[in-house]
Scaffold this motif. Structure first.
Motif, PDB file in Angstrom:
ATOM      1  N   THR A  46       0.872  -1.204   0.054  1.00 48.08           N
ATOM      2  CA  THR A  46       0.031   0.044   0.036  1.00 48.08           C
ATOM      3  C   THR A  46       0.824   1.223   0.084  1.00 48.08           C
ATOM      4  N   PRO A  47       0.263   2.467  -0.643  1.00 47.08           N
ATOM      5  CA  PRO A  47       1.213   3.531  -0.385  1.00 47.08           C
ATOM      6  C   PRO A  47       1.719   3.957   0.614  1.00 47.08           C
ATOM      7  N   ASP A  48       0.862   3.638   1.848  1.00 45.65           N
ATOM      8  CA  ASP A  48       1.380   4.086   3.181  1.00 45.65           C
ATOM      9  C   ASP A  48       2.460   3.153   3.621  1.00 45.65           C
TER      10      ASP A  48
ATOM     11  N   ASP B 263      -5.472   5.203  -2.548  1.00 42.96           N
ATOM     12  CA  ASP B 263      -6.006   5.537  -1.123  1.00 42.96           C
ATOM     13  C   ASP B 263      -5.536   4.173  -0.244  1.00 42.96           C
ATOM     14  N   GLY B 264      -5.112   3.177  -0.814  1.00 41.22           N
ATOM     15  CA  GLY B 264      -4.910   1.895  -0.079  1.00 41.22           C
ATOM     16  C   GLY B 264      -5.846   1.154   0.231  1.00 41.22           C
ATOM     17  N   ARG B 265      -7.319   1.462  -0.218  1.00 44.44           N
ATOM     18  CA  ARG B 265      -8.284   0.940   0.230  1.00 44.44           C
ATOM     19  C   ARG B 265      -8.646  -0.453  -0.340  1.00 44.44           C
ATOM     20  N   PHE B 266      -8.394  -0.455  -1.882  1.00 40.00           N
ATOM     21  CA  PHE B 266      -8.746  -1.932  -2.695  1.00 40.00           C
ATOM     22  C   PHE B 266      -7.538  -2.289  -3.493  1.00 40.00           C
TER      23      PHE B 266
ATOM     24  N   ILE C 173      -8.995   3.542   6.878  1.00 43.66           N
ATOM     25  CA  ILE C 173      -9.172   3.442   5.601  1.00 43.66           C
ATOM     26  C   ILE C 173      -8.498   2.397   4.726  1.00 43.66           C
ATOM     27  N   GLN C 174      -7.454   1.724   5.420  1.00 46.12           N
ATOM     28  CA  GLN C 174      -6.551   0.838   4.595  1.00 46.12           C
ATOM     29  C   GLN C 174      -7.541  -0.589   3.983  1.00 46.12           C
TER      30      GLN C 174
END
Length: 341
Positions: free
Chosen positions: A46-48, A95-98, A340-341
């Motif tokens: 994920t981006p974060d 956004d790292g959600r999907f 939100i991850q």
């Protein structure tokens, strides 16, 4: 050694029951995470830097790792609902959600997965040999159709639901096998394996994707990696890494270097077998027997000892500061009860 204090990467050891977390600075293994199957093929972070997702091919399974734990732990094992199809290429929304998953076969689908709800949300029955999601957050998802030499456009909404926009364009070459966006999402690069070239797409307007031109590479291009400023494009071919400078005006890609990597790389649909480290001075190449490191000029830096990827995918975290920020950011979100991850 803690991976949280390191510039780390993750590689899927295809053929083994694990993935390996390694230190990109000193080329050492930090953790080996045992997993239930033996055909893990691709990985994305994920981006974060808080989560990783790994695909298992024949088992049609997605593994989610919590990277904020030390050592990282498996927090989900998601199966594709029947009729299940193999999982291969994977990408993650900005956004790292999907996560977006493609099979790579001739009769397939593209699927979306919620990292928060730990479920497959949406499935579109469409040939999708490789998948990439725009990093600019506009919901644009591009899939490669290898047999028809096309790139098709989908949309993923804020609920993770996929729709087919009906927009498509030719790749300008034969047997496209992988696709990568520029960091600003305004362009995409397609590796055409048989015609030995990279197609450059204009993706600024999702409703009007167009082919700009094609640039020749060495034999059988596969993975394409773009620097964070969008100015360097690295193309992994069967025997070389071809290095290009990219500009937003014609001729777009200008080759500035090419070096032999001396490995026995293969090409898998959409699987990224090469990654650039956080400081963007090293390239890591996954091949059957080794995970090899080079500086970006082509000087060999050795291998990550004890890793045998079997041509499994490799992904590398963003900067160390980004990880520290993500830990603080995640803590704030958890306090508000709205991960939100």
């Amino acid at each position: 050694m803690s991976h949280l204090n390191s510039n780390f990467g993750i590689v899927a050891e295809y053929g083994n029951n694990d993935v390996v977390i390694f230190d990109t600075d000193n080329l050492t293994v930090l953790h080996t995470i045992a997993l239930p199957a033996n055909d893990y093929i691709d990985v994305a972070i994920t981006p974060d830097n808080s989560r990783a997702v790994i695909t298992s091919f024949n088992n049609a399974t997605l593994i989610q790792l919590d990277l904020l734990k030390e050592p990282p732990v498996v927090i989900d094992t998601a199966l594709d609902p029947p009729p299940s199809l193999p999982f291969e290429d994977i990408d993650i929304t900005p956004d790292g959600r999907f996560a977006l998953i493609a099979d790579g076969g001739s009769t397939t689908a593209v699927r979306s997965y919620s990292l928060l709800n730990k479920t497959i949300l949406s499935k579109l029955s469409s040939v999708a040999n490789a998948v990439a999601v725009s990093p600019n957050g506009n919901g644009l998802v591009l899939v490669v159709e290898t047999g028809d030499y096309k790139v098709r456009s989908f949309n993923i909404d804020n609920n993770g639901i996929l729709t087919d926009t009906g927009v498509e364009t030719n790749t300008g070459g034969l047997r496209p096998i992988n696709i990568t966006f520029s960091p600003d999402g305004k362009f995409a690069f397609v590796a055409n394996r048989i015609s030995n070239d990279v197609g450059i797409l204009d993706t600024k307007i999702p409703s009007s994707i167009s082919l700009l031109n094609n640039v020749s590479t060495n034999s059988e291009p596969g993975t394409i990696v773009v620097s964070s400023d969008g100015k360097k494009v690295y193309v992994l071919t069967r025997n070389t890494v071809d290095v290009f400078e990219f500009t937003s005006t014609f001729p777009f890609l200008t080759q500035v270097n090419s070096f032999n990597h001396g490995t026995s790389t293969t090409t898998k649909y959409g699987v990224d077998l090469m990654a650039l480290n956080a400081t963007e001075d090293k390239l890591f190449i996954s091949h059957y027997t080794d995970l090899s490191a080079f500086d970006t000029n082509g000087t060999s830096l050795g291998t990550v000892s004890g890793v045998q990827p079997g041509d499994g995918g490799v992904a590398i975290r963003k900067t160390l500061f980004a990880l520290i920020d993500s830990i603080n950011f995640t803590s704030e979100i958890i306090d508000r009860g709205n991960i939100i991850q």
